[in-house]
Design an enzyme around this catalytic site. Structure first.
Site, PDB file in Angstrom:
ATOM      1  N   CYS A 114       9.634   1.481  26.718  1.00  0.00           N
ATOM      2  CA  CYS A 114      10.669   0.744  27.442  1.00  0.00           C
ATOM      3  C   CYS A 114      10.376  -0.751  27.376  1.00  0.00           C
ATOM      4  O   CYS A 114       9.219  -1.168  27.410  1.00  0.00           O
ATOM      5  CB  CYS A 114      10.745   1.199  28.896  1.00  0.00           C
ATOM      6  N   ILE A 373       5.188   8.151  -6.921  1.00  0.00           N
ATOM      7  CA  ILE A 373       4.180   7.396  -7.655  1.00  0.00           C
ATOM      8  C   ILE A 373       2.824   8.094  -7.672  1.00  0.00           C
ATOM      9  O   ILE A 373       2.009   7.867  -8.565  1.00  0.00           O
ATOM     10  CB  ILE A 373       4.046   5.962  -7.085  1.00  0.00           C
ATOM     11  N   SER A 394       6.914   6.377  -0.717  1.00  0.00           N
ATOM     12  CA  SER A 394       7.500   6.924   0.506  1.00  0.00           C
ATOM     13  C   SER A 394       8.293   5.876   1.273  1.00  0.00           C
ATOM     14  O   SER A 394       9.143   6.216   2.098  1.00  0.00           O
ATOM     15  CB  SER A 394       6.405   7.515   1.397  1.00  0.00           C
ATOM     16  N   CYS A 467       1.387  17.891  -0.765  1.00  0.00           N
ATOM     17  CA  CYS A 467       0.047  17.356  -0.516  1.00  0.00           C
ATOM     18  C   CYS A 467      -0.650  18.280   0.476  1.00  0.00           C
ATOM     19  O   CYS A 467      -0.093  18.604   1.525  1.00  0.00           O
ATOM     20  CB  CYS A 467       0.160  15.941   0.051  1.00  0.00           C
ATOM     21  N   PHE A 494       6.108  10.393   5.331  1.00  0.00           N
ATOM     22  CA  PHE A 494       7.343  10.993   4.840  1.00  0.00           C
ATOM     23  C   PHE A 494       7.094  12.342   4.156  1.00  0.00           C
ATOM     24  O   PHE A 494       8.028  13.074   3.856  1.00  0.00           O
ATOM     25  CB  PHE A 494       8.008  10.032   3.854  1.00  0.00           C
ATOM     26  N   GLU A 495       5.826  12.692   3.909  1.00  0.00           N
ATOM     27  CA  GLU A 495       5.509  13.942   3.221  1.00  0.00           C
ATOM     28  C   GLU A 495       5.240  15.115   4.167  1.00  0.00           C
ATOM     29  O   GLU A 495       4.905  16.206   3.701  1.00  0.00           O
ATOM     30  CB  GLU A 495       4.276  13.754   2.334  1.00  0.00           C
TER      31      GLU A 495
END
EC number: 2.5.1.72
Length: 711
Positions: A114, A373, A394, A467, A494-495
């Site tokens: 907040c 990559i 990512s 991964c 992101f993975e």
């Protein structure tokens, strides 16, 4: 652009709540005094600080079921004519909300995320109903608190959990003026806090123990570290590096002109030494894989004669190839092991199944292959000859794919090899499909609702690669995060699997989460700390680290640096940063008498005082039961290996031949050099990053196949 911009553009998108599943047990340790587990007592255990029903809850309103109260509240703000009127309604509700006493306005009751200070207290009364009280130092925020208290005070715990944040979406636009978007998330964060207390009340009623918190590290304003839990103690051991080892390394680097590029996921001991050494030798860079090769080129330009790469083999291959492309073929590039330093994700892209995936793409023109990559140069080369290819990270994958669809009509995009990232990309675009054109334009200016819906069937992703580190953030870990850390800041690579992704995306909609690259995660933590330092109010920031634990060294260094930079003559607030490791008890191993779990012998003595170390008994570093310890391949980059390579350079006796990064003299099936063809997708990505457009050469390749575009 990273995916965090999506959440900013679409605050109304909220992932559906996950169903509760049994949580995991962890080795006992002492919880943080600032934000320990919430004690919620029911009738059999009276609260020492009983809450009286809020005066803002009228008798006739209390008699209504909570679902109807929520509906009426939402309707009140939905039909309000403008932002000014809604703000007046908030202020009127704030005036009727009783103030909390000083005993309740404490750090343990703070609601994170907040703009203003917000406190929330909750308990279960003798009738089994939740009693809530809240307060803030901002009148608008008090108004949001009053709304939630009026709707849910007196509700049963299950009724509190049944509230869907989407039902209260009209509250999101209630505030006006500077910082409105952030202040409007107050109601959402307060609701999450109420639901956390409701879960605790249900657990207490059913006689279930609260469960041990995840291990964590707490960084104090003075830079001191407190480790909570044996896993965290193992991580903290090397955050204050050995000075003699640091001096030894710096001496060798300076005398022999050696540069070091290292990935964020290095062993804590190595990262601690590198972080300390960088103060005395500038040619040391710790980052994600994207900029490792670029940093190596800068070091060569500055006069470094050797580059040591602390990462997996495809990273050293990329460094070697990019240095050759830049004209620094005489600069030596060395790995940290004579054995192969593999990567489960890179291996997936070199499989026959992935080749089949690419051949399918080649039969569906026009097609573009977007490859992560984190794959080998040889894989990139072979893929590029089958399907026009561009690399991604990512942090830029969403922008790359959206630009490709916008720039090439009728395009098919084939993403790989990370299956979780592919599924998460598809999830993102499905979320965008229900956004307004204005919200979509904030993510990418060339797209709208029609174009997003049109591209969905033309997005394909490989479904058999991941991964091993991020694979471990499964449903059991997510359940524990939801149970005990739903009100904390959530970070996720992101993975990660879909459940962790959805949970973090939900947190992003209220400014409490980030999904992206390792650098995105680091920046998110730094930005929230800077905001707290600017406010200069006592605070405890709690971040769940949803990626490989090796990042902790860079996080601690960045936090300490910010604390140092904010030292002023005025009195400094007591601000702490807590990094939570979401690992299961199976993601750590007992230390053994005859082994050091693949750690150097030089560290065994230090580990004698620690009962567990990161890594499951098989030495793989992660557990199938959920939770990540560390990447086993990255941990092959030991301090002993680094010192060995540095001491033996220059390698006049050829004792380091097996440590040299591969230089690809091999040719592709079409007779071209692997290094030349494999670098082209990387160069295409660099062009995109610089111009925000795909290069003409790549577009021509996609549309027309062979040949060069005409000017």
């Amino acid at each position: 652009m990273d995916v965090s911009s999506l959440a900013a553009a679409a605050p109304s998108l909220v992932a559906p709540p996950l169903h509760h599943k049994p949580h995991l047990a962890f080795p006992p340790h002492h919880p943080s005094p600032a934000r320990g587990s919430i004690g919620v007592r029911c009738a059999h255990s009276p609260s020492p600080h009983p809450l009286r029903p809020s005066a803002a809850t009228a008798d006739e309103e209390v008699s209504l079921p909570p679902s109807l109260r929520v509906s009426r509240l939402a309707e009140e703000f939905r039909v309000s004519p403008d932002a000014a009127d809604r703000a007046r309604r908030l202020l009127a509700r704030a005036a009727a909300l009783p103030r909390l006493g000083e005993a309740d306005r404490v750090a343990a009751n703070r609601v994170m995320g907040c703009v203003a200070q917000v406190w929330l207290v909750g308990r279960c009364d003798g009738a089994g109903r939740m009693r809530f009280a809240a307060d803030s130092d901002s009148e608008l925020s008090r108004g949001y608190c009053a709304c939630l208290v009026s709707a849910l005070d007196g509700a049963r715990p299950e009724e509190v959990l049944d509230v869907d944040p989407a039902d209260l979406a009209p509250l999101g636009g209630a505030a006006a003026g500077t910082g409105a978007r952030s202040r409007a998330s107050t109601w959402h964060n307060v609701l999450i806090g109420m639901q956390k207390r409701a879960r605790a009340a249900i657990a207490a009623r059913e006689g279930r123990p609260a469960g041990e918190p995840f291990p964590s590290l707490i960084i104090g304003r003075d830079g001191a570290i407190r480790a909570q839990g044996t896993y965290a103690e193992a991580q903290a051991m090397f955050l204050s590096p050995n000075e003699s080892k640091t001096s030894e390394l710096v001496k060798s680097l300076r005398e022999k002109k050696i540069g070091i590029v290292a990935h964020f996921y290095m062993d804590p001991e190595v990262q601690g030494i590198l972080t300390a050494s960088k103060k005395h030798w500038p040619h040391i860079h710790i980052s994600d894989s994207l900029v490792m090769a670029d940093s190596a080129v800068k070091m060569a330009e500055a006069g470094c004669e050797y580059i040591t790469v602390l990462g997996v083999d495809f990273m050293s291959e990329n460094v070697r190839a990019i240095l050759d492309q830049a004209g620094y073929s005489k600069v030596g590039v060395y790995r940290m092991s004579s054995d192969q330093i593999g990567c489960s994700l890179a291996d997936a892209a070199s499989s026959s199944a992935y080749t089949h995936f690419l051949k399918e793409a080649s039969r569906s023109p026009p097609s573009l292959h977007v490859i992560y990559i984190n794959t080998s140069l040889e894989t990139k080369a072979h893929a590029h000859e089958l399907v026009p290819t561009i690399t991604c990270t990512s942090s830029n994958v969403v922008a790359t794919i959206l630009q490709a669809f916008a720039q090439i009509p009728g395009l098919n995009v084939w993403y790989g090899p990370d299956s979780y990232m592919g599924a998460n990309i598809a999830d993102l675009f499905q979320r965008m499909a229900v956004m307004s054109d204005e919200e979509i334009a904030e993510v990418h200016p060339s797209h709208n609702k029609k174009s997003i819906n049109a591209l969905l069937p033309r997005l394909h992703y490989y479904q058999d690669g991941n991964c091993i580190v991020h694979d471990m953030f499964g449903h059991e870990v997510v359940d524990k995060i939801k149970e005990q850390y739903c009100d904390a800041f959530l970070t996720a690579h992101f993975e990660v699997p879909g459940e962790m992704f959805s949970l973090s995306m939900e947190a992003k909609t209220r400014g409490m989460g980030v999904v992206g690259s390792t650098q995105n995660i680091l920046d998110f933590i730094k930005n929230h700390l800077m905001e707290a330092l600017d406010r200069n109010i006592d605070d405890h920031l709690q971040f769940v680290l949803g990626t490989e634990s090796g990042m902790i060294t860079s996080i601690v260094a960045a936090v300490r640096e910010l604390f140092d930079s904010y030292k002023t003559s005025q009195q400094s607030a007591n601000i702490e940063v807590e990094i939570v490791f979401p690992v299961s008890s199976d993601a750590v191993s007992n230390t053994s008498v005859n082994g050091s779990h693949h750690l150097d012998s030089s560290t065994v003595t230090d580990l004698d005082n620690v009962s567990v170390v990161p890594g499951v008994s098989s030495g793989e570093g992660c557990s199938i039961h959920g939770g990540c310890a560390s990447c086993p391949y990255m941990k092959m980059n030991s301090l002993r290996s680094l010192l060995k390579v540095c001491h033996q350079l220059p390698d006049r006796d050829n004792r380091l031949v097996a440590y040299q990064a591969s230089r690809f003299n091999a040719k592709t099936p079409l007779g071209k050099l692997v290094a030349e063809v494999g670098c082209e997708p990387i160069l295409h990505m660099r062009h995109f990053q610089a111009t925000k457009r795909l290069p003409d050469k790549l577009v021509h390749h996609v549309i027309h196949g062979k040949g060069e575009p005409t000017s």
